[in-house]
Design an enzyme around this catalytic site. Structure first.
Site, PDB file in Angstrom:
ATOM      1  N   HIS A 126      64.135  29.303  73.136  1.00  0.00           N
ATOM      2  CA  HIS A 126      64.206  28.409  71.975  1.00  0.00           C
ATOM      3  C   HIS A 126      64.336  29.277  70.728  1.00  0.00           C
ATOM      4  CE1 HIS A 126      63.061  24.142  70.530  1.00  0.00           C
ATOM      5  NE2 HIS A 126      63.498  24.802  69.487  1.00  0.00           N
ATOM      6  N   GLU A 171      69.586  24.040  72.524  1.00  0.00           N
ATOM      7  CA  GLU A 171      70.570  23.813  71.459  1.00  0.00           C
ATOM      8  C   GLU A 171      71.498  25.011  71.213  1.00  0.00           C
ATOM      9  OE1 GLU A 171      68.791  22.275  67.889  1.00  0.00           O
ATOM     10  OE2 GLU A 171      68.255  20.394  68.879  1.00  0.00           O
ATOM     11  N   GLU A 356      64.021  15.966  72.571  1.00  0.00           N
ATOM     12  CA  GLU A 356      63.506  15.941  71.200  1.00  0.00           C
ATOM     13  C   GLU A 356      64.033  14.707  70.467  1.00  0.00           C
ATOM     14  OE1 GLU A 356      64.172  19.370  68.747  1.00  0.00           O
ATOM     15  OE2 GLU A 356      63.757  20.747  70.399  1.00  0.00           O
TER      16      GLU A 356
HETATM   17  N1  LIG Z   1      65.521  20.319  62.268  1.00  0.00           N
HETATM   18  N2  LIG Z   1      64.814  20.035  62.977  1.00  0.00           N
HETATM   19  C1  LIG Z   1      63.849  19.618  63.894  1.00  0.00           C
HETATM   20  C2  LIG Z   1      64.058  20.287  65.296  1.00  0.00           C
HETATM   21  C3  LIG Z   1      63.702  21.777  65.295  1.00  0.00           C
HETATM   22  O1  LIG Z   1      62.406  21.969  64.761  1.00  0.00           O
HETATM   23  C4  LIG Z   1      63.759  22.224  66.747  1.00  0.00           C
HETATM   24  O2  LIG Z   1      63.274  23.556  66.914  1.00  0.00           O
HETATM   25  C5  LIG Z   1      65.209  22.200  67.246  1.00  0.00           C
HETATM   26  O3  LIG Z   1      65.187  22.273  68.674  1.00  0.00           O
HETATM   27  C6  LIG Z   1      65.971  20.958  66.776  1.00  0.00           C
HETATM   28  O4  LIG Z   1      66.411  20.974  65.482  1.00  0.00           O
HETATM   29  C7  LIG Z   1      65.492  20.105  65.766  1.00  0.00           C
END
Ligand SMILES: N#[N+]C[C@@H]1[C@@H](O)[C@H](O)[C@@H](O)[C@@H]2O[C@H]12
Length: 452
Positions: A126, A171, A356
């Site tokens: 991540h 992502e 998410e």
């Molecule tokens: N911005 N925003 C909130 C959230 C972020 O905090 C996450 O780490 C990611 O996986 C995704 O972008 C979403």
């Protein structure tokens, strides 16, 4: 919070309710007990990169408060918890030696979750690449596919029989668009040429990890994609063309190769001379069959043609008729239903999980009753769960929902300025307070959606 069980939005038996976090956003102590630095340690300590100069040095101090946070999850009735592992905590150099103390943190966390009756869902990556690997080119070095598979193997073997649902990479699009194209995220590069290469190696690394999982792992494995559906600003041909470019650059760049379709043709139109093709053997590796796909979903966008907007030549038109969150995202729940139906079709019915979904709002100070009243987040949660339920009614094989996020946390380069948590965190005292949205979510879980 008293809510009536209407029964109108009952979810399927066995639907998995949870919440999600990520290592660098909540753990703190990122260099403790032999851990190596990540690119986010470097990026957050580089002046100018982070709102208010915030870093993840302390964050939610989850590294020390993980037991308390498991008790919090129980109070929220969570059935599952999606977390990520810090690669450089487990392998300080990203390859070779294992830091047993770092691995032991996740070992205790997983056992604590299982003892609490909470299913651990583990994301290998991540965004917090080991800095030592970035020094070797990081996602620009094709060797990273093997480095990533080796790292995955450490976790697959360590947690075999305890972690049954694995996500490889969170992502890919944000990693590349933020970290290599626009420079807003670590490692802060700005190159379309690098973006194409990094994106390709991320996909190769995913494929290599899936292959290794099939050799040494147990359970189910998938990838987590952010999808933001694009609706044309008008019926003008140039706006539809802009929509197609935006959809290809954000939503299909990674989905299409994963599903064995190679890169969308619009990508060459978007990246021009920076566009690259790659050997078929790469695409065969990338399209390894997976068991499920994670969807991170927040909003939609309505692009219009914008020749000056590099590199996609499309610009979102603000939909002023709808509410917008603190991150400037339109609140439009029907688009979640559309996305789930589209992804169901695009993946030929692969089991999906919302890994998410959530929203950032200004949260008022604690009320006199000690509660954190967050009505906008309550409404967002209710309406998006209903939209997800509508998708199930349209035949989508949706297996679960992970609220983003368990805790207010470090919103990357936005620092602590944006609060997504269903639990409030006082970053001075580290006190946790379940917000009204969290209290509602606990009832949703208890009634399997019946209270919606
Ligand atoms: N911005 N925003 C909130 C959230 C972020 O905090 C996450 O780490 C990611 O996986 C995704 O972008 C979403």
């Amino acid at each position: 919070m008293i809510t009536k069980d209407t029964g109108n939005y009952l979810f399927p038996e066995g639907f998995l309710w949870g919440a999600a976090t990520a290592a660098y956003q909540i753990e703190g102590s990122s260099m403790a007990d032999g851990a190596g630095a990540s690119i986010w340690d470097r990026f957050s300590h580089t002046p100018g990169n982070m709102r208010d100069g915030d870093t993840g040095d302390v964050a939610c101090d989850h590294y020390n408060k993980w037991r308390e946070d498991i008790q919090l999850m129980k109070r929220l009735n969570l059935q599952a918890y999606r977390f990520s592992v810090s690669w450089s905590r487990v392998m300080p150099e990203g390859r070779g030696a294992i830091n047993e103390k770092g691995l032991a943190f996740y070992d205790r966390l997983v056992d604590g979750l299982l003892e609490a009756g909470i299913e651990p869902l583990c994301t290998l990556y991540h965004w917090d690449l080991p800095a030592a690997l970035d020094d070797r080119g990081g996602w620009l070095n094709p060797d990273i596919a093997d480095w990533f598979a080796d790292y995955g193997q450490v976790l697959f073997e360590k947690f075999k029989g305890r972690v049954k649902t694995w996500g490889t990479i969170n992502e890919p699009w944000v990693i590349v668009d933020g970290g290599y194209l626009h420079g807003a995220l670590a490692p802060g590069h700005r190159s379309a040429f690098e973006a194409m290469i990094a994106g390709h190696n991320i996909l190769r690394a995913h494929g290599a990890a899936v292959k290794r999982f099939r050799q040494v792992g147990e359970g189910d494995i998938g990838i987590v994609l952010n999808i933001e559906p694009k609706y044309p600003a008008s019926d003008r041909p140039e706006d539809e063309a802009a929509r197609r470019r935006a959809d290809a650059q954000m939503n299909r760049w990674f989905l299409d190769p994963l599903m064995g379709r190679g890169y969308p043709q619009e990508l060459e139109d978007v990246y021009g001379e920076a566009y690259r093709d790659f050997p078929q053997a790469d695409f065969d590796l990338i399209a390894q069959p997976t068991d499920w796909m994670g969807l991170n979903w927040y909003t939609r966008s309505v692009p219009e043609n914008a020749p000056d907007a590099w590199p996609v030549r499309a610009r979102p038109v603000k939909q002023v008729q709808h509410a917008h969150t603190e991150t400037g995202w339109e609140v439009y729940p029907p688009a979640l239903t559309d996305t789930l139906v589209w992804l169901h079709e695009q993946t030929n019915g692969l089991p999906l999980m919302i890994t998410e979904n959530g929203s950032a709002w200004y949260d008022p100070p604690h009320a006199i009753d000690g509660r954190v009243h967050d009505p906008m987040r309550v409404e967002y949660l209710k309406n998006h769960l209903k939209a997800a339920h509508d998708a199930i009614g349209k035949g989508v094989d949706l297996r679960g929902y992970m609220a983003w996020s368990l805790l207010d946390n470090l919103e990357w380069s936005l620092g602590y300025s944006k609060r997504f948590g269903i639990t409030h965190v006082n970053f001075q005292t580290q006190e946790r307070t379940i917000k009204d949205s969290g209290l509602l979510y606990a009832e949703v879980i208890k009634s399997n959606g019946g209270v919606l």
